[in-house]
Design an enzyme around this catalytic site. Structure first.
Site, PDB file in Angstrom:
ATOM      1  N   HIS A   1      -3.692   7.381   1.033  1.00 38.41           N
ATOM      2  CA  HIS A   1      -5.070   6.885   1.008  1.00 38.41           C
ATOM      3  C   HIS A   1      -5.962   7.904   1.716  1.00 38.41           C
ATOM      4  CE1 HIS A   1      -3.665   2.785  -0.079  1.00 38.41           C
ATOM      5  NE2 HIS A   1      -2.587   3.206   0.556  1.00 38.41           N
ATOM      6  N   PHE A   2      -6.983   8.357   0.998  1.00 37.53           N
ATOM      7  CA  PHE A   2      -7.956   9.286   1.589  1.00 37.53           C
ATOM      8  C   PHE A   2      -9.246   8.581   2.014  1.00 37.53           C
ATOM      9  CE2 PHE A   2      -6.376  13.349  -0.747  1.00 37.53           C
ATOM     10  CZ  PHE A   2      -5.699  13.775   0.378  1.00 37.53           C
ATOM     11  N   ARG A   3      -9.489   7.359   1.484  1.00 39.84           N
ATOM     12  CA  ARG A   3     -10.798   6.698   1.660  1.00 39.84           C
ATOM     13  C   ARG A   3     -11.885   7.536   1.001  1.00 39.84           C
ATOM     14  NH1 ARG A   3      -7.461   2.763   2.797  1.00 39.84           N
ATOM     15  NH2 ARG A   3      -6.681   2.736   4.911  1.00 39.84           N
TER      16      ARG A   3
ATOM     17  N   LYS B   1      -2.323   2.038 -10.793  1.00 38.15           N
ATOM     18  CA  LYS B   1      -1.799   1.320  -9.638  1.00 38.15           C
ATOM     19  C   LYS B   1      -1.927  -0.184  -9.799  1.00 38.15           C
ATOM     20  CE  LYS B   1      -0.693   0.377  -5.368  1.00 38.15           C
ATOM     21  NZ  LYS B   1      -0.173   1.072  -4.215  1.00 38.15           N
TER      22      LYS B   1
ATOM     23  N   HIS C   1       2.482  -1.782  -5.922  1.00 37.08           N
ATOM     24  CA  HIS C   1       2.576  -2.384  -4.584  1.00 37.08           C
ATOM     25  C   HIS C   1       3.391  -3.671  -4.767  1.00 37.08           C
ATOM     26  CE1 HIS C   1       1.078  -3.266  -0.410  1.00 37.08           C
ATOM     27  NE2 HIS C   1       1.625  -4.415  -0.767  1.00 37.08           N
TER      28      HIS C   1
ATOM     29  N   LEU D   1       1.422  -2.464   5.589  1.00 36.69           N
ATOM     30  CA  LEU D   1       1.948  -3.341   4.539  1.00 36.69           C
ATOM     31  C   LEU D   1       2.600  -2.512   3.436  1.00 36.69           C
ATOM     32  CD1 LEU D   1      -0.960  -5.921   4.254  1.00 36.69           C
ATOM     33  CD2 LEU D   1       1.374  -6.364   5.050  1.00 36.69           C
TER      34      LEU D   1
ATOM     35  N   ASP E   1       2.097   7.036   2.294  1.00 34.62           N
ATOM     36  CA  ASP E   1       1.218   5.876   2.469  1.00 34.62           C
ATOM     37  C   ASP E   1       0.309   6.062   3.672  1.00 34.62           C
ATOM     38  OD1 ASP E   1       0.015   3.532   1.756  1.00 34.62           O
ATOM     39  OD2 ASP E   1       1.552   2.230   2.610  1.00 34.62           O
TER      40      ASP E   1
ATOM     41  N   HIS F   1       2.026   9.320  -2.557  1.00 32.75           N
ATOM     42  CA  HIS F   1       1.262   8.078  -2.314  1.00 32.75           C
ATOM     43  C   HIS F   1       0.494   8.207  -1.006  1.00 32.75           C
ATOM     44  CE1 HIS F   1       0.998   3.459  -2.060  1.00 32.75           C
ATOM     45  NE2 HIS F   1       0.306   3.943  -1.045  1.00 32.75           N
TER      46      HIS F   1
ATOM     47  N   ALA G   1      -4.194  -3.240   8.262  1.00 34.88           N
ATOM     48  CA  ALA G   1      -2.847  -2.728   7.968  1.00 34.88           C
ATOM     49  C   ALA G   1      -2.956  -1.271   7.540  1.00 34.88           C
ATOM     50  CB  ALA G   1      -2.223  -3.548   6.842  1.00 34.88           C
TER      51      ALA G   1
ATOM     52  N   HIS H   1      -7.196   4.114   9.442  1.00 34.80           N
ATOM     53  CA  HIS H   1      -8.132   3.103   9.950  1.00 34.80           C
ATOM     54  C   HIS H   1      -8.485   3.540  11.368  1.00 34.80           C
ATOM     55  CE1 HIS H   1      -7.499   0.068   6.783  1.00 34.80           C
ATOM     56  NE2 HIS H   1      -6.212   0.350   6.847  1.00 34.80           N
TER      57      HIS H   1
ATOM     58  N   ASN I   1      -7.828   2.322  -3.921  1.00 35.48           N
ATOM     59  CA  ASN I   1      -8.356   1.078  -3.325  1.00 35.48           C
ATOM     60  C   ASN I   1      -9.567   1.336  -2.435  1.00 35.48           C
ATOM     61  OD1 ASN I   1      -6.674   2.300  -1.379  1.00 35.48           O
ATOM     62  ND2 ASN I   1      -6.230   0.347  -0.380  1.00 35.48           N
TER      63      ASN I   1
ATOM     64  N   HIS J   1       6.415   2.622  -1.446  1.00 35.64           N
ATOM     65  CA  HIS J   1       6.667   2.318  -0.028  1.00 35.64           C
ATOM     66  C   HIS J   1       7.661   1.169   0.148  1.00 35.64           C
ATOM     67  CE1 HIS J   1       3.531  -0.532  -1.022  1.00 35.64           C
ATOM     68  NE2 HIS J   1       2.547   0.320  -0.873  1.00 35.64           N
TER      69      HIS J   1
HETATM   70  O1  DOR Z   1      -0.641  -0.685   5.242  1.00 38.38           O
HETATM   71  C1  DOR Z   1      -1.251  -0.488   4.214  1.00 38.38           C
HETATM   72  N1  DOR Z   1      -2.477   0.070   4.227  1.00 38.38           N
HETATM   73  N2  DOR Z   1      -0.700  -0.849   3.048  1.00 38.38           N
HETATM   74  C2  DOR Z   1      -1.376  -0.802   1.901  1.00 38.38           C
HETATM   75  O2  DOR Z   1      -0.834  -1.172   0.899  1.00 38.38           O
HETATM   76  C3  DOR Z   1      -2.799  -0.382   1.881  1.00 38.38           C
HETATM   77  C4  DOR Z   1      -3.099   0.483   3.013  1.00 38.38           C
HETATM   78  C5  DOR Z   1      -4.584   0.691   3.219  1.00 38.38           C
HETATM   79  O3  DOR Z   1      -5.289   0.953   2.249  1.00 38.38           O
HETATM   80  O4  DOR Z   1      -5.026   0.622   4.373  1.00 38.38           O
HETATM   81 ZN    ZN Z   2      -0.684   2.594   0.134  1.00 43.38          ZN
END
Ligand code: DOR
Ligand code: ZN
Length: 345
Positions: free
Chosen positions: A16-18, A100, A137, A220, A248, A14, A264, A252, A42, A175
């Site tokens: 996130h690469f953006r 997801k 989630h 989160l 996770d 799990h 988050a 950012h 996302n 998570h």
């Molecule tokens: O902290 C988090 N950041 N929780 C998530 O579920 C999404 C993630 C994000 O995409 O930044």
């Molecule tokens: Zn996540």
């Protein structure tokens, strides 16, 4: 004392690469350690179709450093209007590994998420039939529910029902942050598992709120009280195949974290494996590290384990306070701290 540990190459189930420059900047950190990663959908707009996922996969592959063997595993962002045929076709074609479920507005870029789990029934039925994994989630979003209770409440309001209605559906409760989630996953059959992040093994909610607001410890679901952290640690190091690695990692930029409404997410990709290993060592469970990092995930997803291995060695490593990313700064998990392991090869 163990000074070297060689394990099958791990996977990250799990993260996130953006997209765009940020994605190109962060992919190498993950590809350096992991053979595969389940990539969250996302984006803005979210990855809702097999065609979008195939394009996104191509963009990620183009960012993998030459000579590095890394495979992104794509996920479909479920909405109120997900087409079960497109999802099933995407899975059959090898584009989608999982789908997801974001409850609408639960977290970053989840505004298009599912407004009512009941609406998903035809999609879940199809996923159960086709063996497509559901990644969840697990937080309710109702304004009247305290943010620290949202995960436990999700189990009672939604997850128990989904699993009862679709008893063969493979579900990853992602998570997890509570003893309630640990107990629930243990109480289910082998088709229900959970991922655990490094941060939720290391910190409780004090790390976010005591001594000033600590935005780099905010993600989160939020970290909970100490009893929950201890339950997560016990589950992770237990050797149970129901619990496996999912960072996770959620990049950012510093400017988006240190602001009046900070995002988050914790960017833990650079030292993820070392971070987990520290926990297993503290718990006297180095012998269960390979299972958690490299074996339980593939077994659950029905995929082979990675063919090669990775060696971690004891070393004092100073984690940079920040990294440069797209001409700005990003603060990594453990930034400014010393960590006791490094990847040898
Ligand atoms: O902290 C988090 N950041 N929780 C998530 O579920 C999404 C993630 C994000 O995409 O930044
Ligand atoms: Zn996540």
């Amino acid at each position: 004392m163990t000074n070297n540990l060689t394990i099958r190459r791990p996977d990250d189930w799990h993260l996130h690469f953006r997209d765009g420059d940020i994605m190109r900047g962060v992919v190498p950190y993950t590809a350096r350690q992991f053979g595969r990663a389940i990539v969250m959908p996302n984006l803005s707009p979210p990855v809702t179709t097999a065609a979008m996922a195939a394009d996104y996969r191509d963009r990620i592959m183009a960012a993998v450093p030459a000579g590095t063997d890394f495979t992104p595993l794509m996920t479909c962002y479920l909405t109120d209007t997900t087409d079960p045929d497109d999802l099933a076709r995407g899975a059959a074609d090898g584009v989608f590994t999982a789908a997801k479920l974001y409850p609408a507005n639960a977290t970053t870029n989840s505004a298009h998420g599912v407004s009512d789990v009941a609406k998903l029934a035809p999609v879940l039925e199809r996923m159960e039939a086709e063996g497509i994994v559901l990644c969840v989630h697990g937080e309710v979003t109702d304004a009247d529910i305290d943010v620290f209770d949202r995960e436990a409440e999700f189990i009672e309001r939604h997850l128990r029902g989904i699993i009862a209605d679709f008893p063969r559906l493979k579900v990853v409760f992602e998570h997890i942050t509570t003893a309630d989630a640990v107990d629930f996953v243990k109480s289910c059959g082998a088709n229900v598992a959970a991922t655990i992040t490094p941060q939720h093994l290391h910190i409780n909610r004090n790390a976010m709120l005591v001594g000033g607001m600590q935005p780099h410890n905010y993600c989160l679901p939020v970290a909970k009280r100490e009893t929950h952290r201890l339950a997560l640690r016990a589950a992770a190091v237990s050797g149970s195949p129901k619990f496996f690695l999912g960072t996770d990692s959620a990049p950012h930029l510093r400017s988006a974290k240190e602001t009046s409404c900070g995002c988050a997410g914790i960017f833990n990709a650079p030292y993820a494996l070392e971070s987990y290993l520290t926990v297993f060592e503290e718990e006297g469970a180095l012998d269960h590290f390979e299972g958690f990092a490299s074996l339980h995930g593939p077994a659950f997803y029905g995929l082979p384990v990675n063919a090669d291995s990775i060696t971690l060695e004891r070393a004092e490593v100073a984690v940079p306070e920040s990294f440069e990313l797209t001409g700005e700064e990003i603060v990594p998990w453990h930034g400014g701290q010393t960590i006791g392991w490094r990847i040898a090869s």
